[in-house]
Write a protein that holds these residues in place. Structure first.
Motif, PDB file in Angstrom:
ATOM      1  N   GLN A   1      71.698  29.852  46.695  1.00  0.00           N
ATOM      2  CA  GLN A   1      72.320  28.530  46.499  1.00  0.00           C
ATOM      3  C   GLN A   1      71.293  27.523  45.955  1.00  0.00           C
TER       4      GLN A   1
ATOM      5  N   ASP B   1      70.565  28.177  42.414  1.00  0.00           N
ATOM      6  CA  ASP B   1      71.651  27.680  41.563  1.00  0.00           C
ATOM      7  C   ASP B   1      71.516  26.168  41.345  1.00  0.00           C
ATOM      8  N   GLU B   2      71.196  25.475  42.435  1.00  0.00           N
ATOM      9  CA  GLU B   2      71.102  24.001  42.363  1.00  0.00           C
ATOM     10  C   GLU B   2      69.890  23.525  41.564  1.00  0.00           C
ATOM     11  N   THR B   3      68.795  24.270  41.644  1.00  0.00           N
ATOM     12  CA  THR B   3      67.576  23.819  40.949  1.00  0.00           C
ATOM     13  C   THR B   3      67.424  24.441  39.571  1.00  0.00           C
TER      14      THR B   3
END
Lengths: 310, 369
Positions: free
Chosen positions: A277, A280-282
């Motif tokens: 996760q 994915d966010e970074t």
């Protein structure tokens, strides 16, 4: 059999070794691990009676060798880290010279040399001058010289430094054979963890002059048994990804080197979903992710730290 | 100890080049510096007239020890002397000679004596030949008499004199031979002793310590080997000069060979002291040339100490082994000293050797390289 009791050595104001206790039972192979400057070679020099300790004692069968060094020297073979040979003599001449200084003469010397040449695989090159030898051949002869007087205890100080895998494998097999067939007691120091894992029954890890861990291989590995290591390989390095991982409280340590990130977590924790996760966010792309149990090297690095040493 | 000596001998035979080169260089230096005519005063000369007598005089003059005669025209000679390029010039005539001088020095009277003697010898021989000829004896036979009288005289005359402290006898051949030999052998010995440092750094020394071999055997094996090499080198050089170039050792060649023993021992000890003080072979290699050259300069290896006037340099020379080595060798040969006189330099050398050896080994043992 051999006991090192509260051994310390000061060089002017610098304490090279402090309060070290080591014991070797008959027929054991014991590993001594430590980064550069940990004090391994100083301990070996003191055990060999080449330098005297500032404090402490070394005992062979409960007799102090500080008072009677000759007693130990009769039963001790040392394979030094340096290639301690005459480069301008042949392999046979080197063995003859060191055999003679161990008071071997005539047929006994001749037979011993033939046996050693056979053991170290240098029969064909026995009449060649040492300076024409490869690094591996020199290392093998270096070991051969230490075996001339049939020692009961063999100290090997990083005997496989700078040689090819074939020679290294040959040396390790020979050490194993010496221990198995001749019941030789061996103290082995090395930087290569797999060598120590392959050869040794017990291990001492030292750093900055102190023994920081000791025990059997399993006992040493159990130091990290409550934790496991997750290795993450990224497509390209990402500081944002690493910083976000460091914010997670239950991840014990997060370290990164270029595109590789190492995370130590408690064994019962399974953080893979959260790691994906955050990636994915970074915007980080994970190429591989692998969870592994602790190796000797992990323990060693955990205990001595990852920072570079001089 | 025998094992160490034997191994050292084998190692030497594998790499004898330093020894061979040092010996060769020493022989060359000693030979050329003693053969050169640098000490002779150049005197230009010109011959007026052409006769057998003039040739005889020129031959006689060319045998003079103090001068080197160079033939040139009278005009060239005058130009040389007038411009001060030469102190004196010589014009030889059938019955007389003329000396031209640019300045009046002690050379002039010596030159006058040498040339005067050559003329009177020639006139004497000429008179004898003329007298013999009048009796019908050929001049060739008379020449034979002169030659015989010179080479195998009926009486041999030996001159001797009492020497004061201020007088000294200078033999350039022996000065060069002794000086360069004692100087070059320092390198041979020192670089052999320094192998102890190499062996310490490479771990060989520790390996021997861990054997039943005793410490004294380790030192003795190494030092005896260095001693033998140094001694053999010196003896070899002296044999070359004694039997090939026929240098005069004043009948004391055996004594000279014996006197080399304390000197070589002292240099082995000095090398041990330096080995004990320095930490690395590189340091040793840097220190040895400085020590060897300064000792040779101060100790009178390159020039006789008798010409040195500085009391400071003479004072320093008293603690330099070469001084006593040169003193002993020159004492036994040029100065004709007896055993008692030779005992002083020999005793000083032995004392220095024992002290330096003791201190050197002590330093070495204190330090674990």
């Amino acid at each position: 059999m051999l006991e090192v009791v509260s051994l310390s050595k000061d060089f002017k104001k610098h304490k090279a070794v402090e309060g070290v206790n080591i014991f070797l039972e008959k027929g054991e192979t014991v590993g001594l691990l430590g980064p550069n400057g940990a004090g391994k070679s100083t301990i070996i020099s003191m055990i060999s009676s080449l330098i005297s300790p500032s404090e402490g004692d070394v005992r062979l069968h409960n007799d102090s060798i500080l008072k009677h060094p000759q007693m130990l020297r009769k039963v001790l073979g040392v394979v030094p880290q340096e290639i301690a040979l005459y480069n301008d003599l042949t392999a046979r001449e080197n063995l003859e010279f060191f055999g003679k200084i161990h008071r071997l003469r005539g047929k006994a010397l001749k037979d011993k040399i033939a046996d050693i040449l056979d053991q170290i695989g240098l029969k064909e090159r026995q009449n060649d001058v040492v300076k024409t030898f490869s690094g591996g051949m020199k290392r093998r002869l270096n070991i051969g010289v230490a075996l001339l007087h049939d020692p009961e205890i063999l100290i090997m100080d990083e005997p496989t430094v700078g040689i090819d895998p074939q020679s290294r494998n040959y040396i390790l097999e020979q050490v194993k054979r010496l221990n198995r067939e001749k019941n030789m007691t061996i103290l082995y120091t090395s930087h290569y963890m797999e060598e120590v894992e392959f050869l040794c029954d017990r291990i001492y890890i030292m750093d900055k002059g102190h023994i920081i861990a000791s025990g059997t291989k399993d006992e040493i590995k159990s130091i990290l048994s409550a934790e496991s290591t997750i290795l993450i390989k990224l497509e390209r390095s990402s500081d944002a990804f690493v910083d976000r991982l460091k914010e997670i409280a239950y991840l014990k340590t997060v370290t990164s080197q270029d595109k590789e990130v190492t995370v130590v977590v408690p064994k019962e924790v399974h953080p893979f979903n959260q790691i994906f996760q955050i990636a994915d966010e970074t915007g980080a792309t994970i190429v591989t992710i692998d969870r592994k149990t602790a190796t000797l090297e992990d323990v060693f690095l955990h205990l001595t730290g990852r920072a570079l040493r001089d | 100890m025998k094992g160490i000596l034997f191994a050292k001998l084998k190692l030497f035979l594998r790499k004898p080049w330093l020894f061979v080169i040092m010996t060769g260089v020493c022989v060359m230096f000693a030979f050329f510096t003693s053969q050169g005519e640098v000490n002779k005063i150049p005197i230009p000369y010109s011959v007026v007239g052409d006769s057998e007598e003039m040739d005889r005089i020129v031959d006689e003059l060319k045998g003079a020890e103090a001068f080197q005669f160079q033939e040139m025209t009278e005009e060239q000679l005058k130009e040389y002397v007038s411009e001060g390029e030469r102190q004196s010039g010589l014009i030889l005539m059938p019955d007389d000679f003329r000396i031209m001088i640019s300045s009046n020095t002690g050379t002039t009277s010596l030159l006058q004596q040498v040339v005067g003697k050559a003329y009177s010898d020639m006139k004497y021989k000429k008179a004898v030949e003329e007298a013999a000829l009048s009796e019908g004896i050929p001049s060739a036979e008379v020449s034979g008499w002169f030659h015989e009288a010179e080479t195998a005289p009926v009486f041999s005359i030996k001159e001797a004199s009492f020497k004061g402290d201020d007088t000294f006898v200078y033999d350039p051949k022996l000065q060069s031979l002794f000086g360069f030999s004692l100087f070059f052998v320092i390198y041979t010995i020192a670089f052999n002793v320094s192998t102890i440092l190499n062996e310490k750094n490479e771990g060989v020394w520790d390996r021997i310590i861990l054997s039943p071999t005793r410490k004294w055997e380790m030192y003795a094996g190494n030092l005896v080997h260095s001693f033998i090499l140094g001694y053999v080198q010196l003896a070899l050089i002296f044999f070359v000069f004694r039997y090939i170039t026929d240098v005069n050792f004043y009948g004391n060649f055996t004594t000279v060979l014996l006197l080399l023993v304390p000197y070589v021992f002292t240099i082995v000890s000095l090398s041990m002291l330096i080995t004990g003080i320095v930490k690395k072979v590189q340091h040793f290699s840097a220190v040895i040339p400085i020590v060897a050259v300064s000792m040779a300069m101060i100790g009178g290896a390159f020039w006789p100490l008798e010409i040195v006037k500085s009391p400071i340099l003479l004072g320093i020379s008293k603690v330099v082994p070469i001084t006593y080595g040169m003193e002993a060798l020159k004492g036994a040969t040029i100065n004709g000293w007896g055993t008692e006189q030779l005992m002083l330099p020999v005793s000083v050398l032995i004392l220095m050797g024992v002290l330096m050896m003791g201190i050197g080994i002590n330093f070495m043992e204190r330090r674990h390289v």
